[in-house]
Design an enzyme around this catalytic site. Sequence first.
Site, short mmCIF file in Angstrom:
data_model
loop_
_atom_site.label_atom_id
_atom_site.label_comp_id
_atom_site.label_asym_id
_atom_site.label_seq_id
_atom_site.Cartn_x
_atom_site.Cartn_y
_atom_site.Cartn_z
N GLY A 10 1.11 -0.85 -0.11
CA GLY A 10 -0.04 0.34 0.08
C GLY A 10 0.40 0.93 0.10
O GLY A 10 2.04 0.67 1.06
N ARG A 78 0.64 -4.86 -5.97
CA ARG A 78 0.71 -6.31 -4.40
C ARG A 78 0.63 -7.19 -5.26
O ARG A 78 0.44 -6.78 -6.29
CB ARG A 78 -0.17 -6.20 -3.46
N ASP A 109 5.22 -4.84 6.14
CA ASP A 109 5.69 -7.27 5.90
C ASP A 109 5.96 -7.39 4.16
O ASP A 109 6.55 -8.36 4.73
CB ASP A 109 5.35 -7.04 7.32
N THR A 132 5.17 2.28 5.89
CA THR A 132 3.45 1.99 5.64
C THR A 132 2.84 2.51 6.54
O THR A 132 3.36 3.84 7.80
CB THR A 132 3.13 0.40 5.81
N ASP A 134 0.58 2.19 8.89
CA ASP A 134 -0.02 1.14 9.67
C ASP A 134 0.79 1.25 10.70
O ASP A 134 0.45 0.83 11.84
CB ASP A 134 0.24 -0.47 9.01
N ASP A 136 3.14 -0.56 11.71
CA ASP A 136 2.98 -1.96 12.50
C ASP A 136 4.58 -3.20 12.43
O ASP A 136 4.22 -4.60 12.53
CB ASP A 136 2.08 -3.53 12.28
N ARG A 178 -4.85 -3.02 8.82
CA ARG A 178 -5.55 -4.56 9.26
C ARG A 178 -5.75 -5.69 9.92
O ARG A 178 -6.23 -6.23 10.37
CB ARG A 178 -4.87 -5.22 7.78
O1 F6P Z 1 -0.95 -1.89 4.84
C1 F6P Z 1 -1.53 -0.16 4.59
C2 F6P Z 1 -3.24 -1.18 4.08
O2 F6P Z 1 -3.56 0.77 4.13
C3 F6P Z 1 -4.34 -1.23 5.60
O3 F6P Z 1 -4.37 -0.39 6.63
C4 F6P Z 1 -5.38 -1.57 4.70
O4 F6P Z 1 -5.93 -2.66 5.03
C5 F6P Z 1 -4.55 -1.81 3.78
O5 F6P Z 1 -3.24 -1.06 3.12
C6 F6P Z 1 -5.72 -1.89 2.62
O6 F6P Z 1 -4.93 -2.28 1.26
P1 F6P Z 1 -5.40 -2.37 -0.71
O7 F6P Z 1 -5.45 -0.74 -0.85
O8 F6P Z 1 -5.31 -3.16 -0.71
O9 F6P Z 1 -7.11 -2.10 -0.20
#
Ligand code: F6P
Length: 329
Positions: A10, A78, A109, A132, A134, A136, A178
Site C-alpha cells: 500500500g 501488490r 511486512d 506503511t 500501519d 506495524d 488490518r
Molecule cells: O497496509 C496498509 C493498508 O492501508 C492497510 O491499513 C489496509 O488494510 C490495506 O493497506 C488496504 O489495502 P488495499 O489498498 O490493497 O485495499
Amino acid sequence: MRIGVFCSGGDAPGMNACVRAVVRRAISTENEVVGIQRGYQGLLDEDFFLNVKGEPRMTLRSVSGWSRLGGAQLRCSRCEEFRTEAGLVKAAGILTKHGIDALIPIGGDGTFRGAVDLMKHWNGKVVGCPGTIDNDLIGTDFTIGFSTAVQTAVEAVDKIRDTAESHERMFLVEVMGRHSGYIALHTALASGAEGVCIPETFTDIAGITEQLRVLKARGKTSVMMIVAEGDERGGAAVLQKELAATGCPFSTRVVVLGHLQRGGCPSSEDRILASRLGNYAVSALCNGATAAMAGVCGGANTLTPFRETFKEHKKLPADLIELLERLAM
Ligand code: F6P
C-alpha cells in the site's frame, strides 16, 4: 553499486521523500540508482523509471520536488506472481540481467517477506525502508506514512465531531489498520475520542454500552468511537449493530475513512523520517549490510533483520491505552 529502489504494497505518504533521499545519497557517493516502477510487479515486467534522456537511471533532477508529494511517484502494487517460486526465479534473473547489485524496497511486512524469499534465489544485497501507514513493523518507532495518516484521520474526526455535537449523536469512525490498532489509538488520543476498538484488546460490547450510559448521565452530548478495521469483532458497521442490540443510549452513525488516510502531502515528520531512512539505507548497503530494515528507534538509526520486523505484531504502548481510558470521562 547499481541500486534498485521501489515502493511496494500500500502506498504511504513520504515514500517519495524516501526515494529522493536514496537517489541523492547514492549518486553523491558514486553509486547508480535504477527506479523500479510498480513494485515487484514492475520488476517482473522490467518496468523501469526513465530519465529525461530515456535511460533507465535516476538522476539528481529525477527526484526534484518529491519530498512534498503524496502517493508514490514510482507507483505501488501488490503482486501475486511474486509469491510463486517461478516469479522469484524470474525476478532474480531480471536483476542479474540488468546488473543490479542491491535493492532498497520501501514498504511493509509483505514487501519484506518478498525480499526474504527473493534472497533465496539472488545474491545481491537488500536493505529496506519501512513505508506503511500501519506502523506495524518491529525495528522502528514509526513507519513512513503513519504520522500523515493519523493527522488526516484526526482532521476528519474533528469535523465529524461538529455534526455529532449538533445532533447529539455517537459516531463510529473506522480507520485503517488490518492487524494493528496504532492508527486508531493515536487518532483517538489526538482527537479526544471517548473510546477505541482495536485488535490488540478485547472489545467488550456490553461494557462499552455501560460506559456510554455513564457518559450520557454525566452530560456527554456526543461520542466518538474510533474503530480499527481489524478489530476482532469486525469493523464499525458490525459494532454499530452489536451496540444497538445491547441498548446503546446514543443514536449512532458510521463513517469509514478508508483510503483517504493514504493520500495527501506527507507531514513534516514523515518527510524527515523518510529522508533519514533513505539516506541511512544507502549508507548501510555501502557498509555491507543486507537482509535488514533501516529504522529509527529512540532517535538513533537502527538495522533490524527482515525476519524480526514481521515476526510478531508490534505491541501498542499500554500507557497510551490507559491514558485514553482515563481521559474519556
Ligand atoms: O497496509 C496498509 C493498508 O492501508 C492497510 O491499513 C489496509 O488494510 C490495506 O493497506 C488496504 O489495502 P488495499 O489498498 O490493497 O485495499
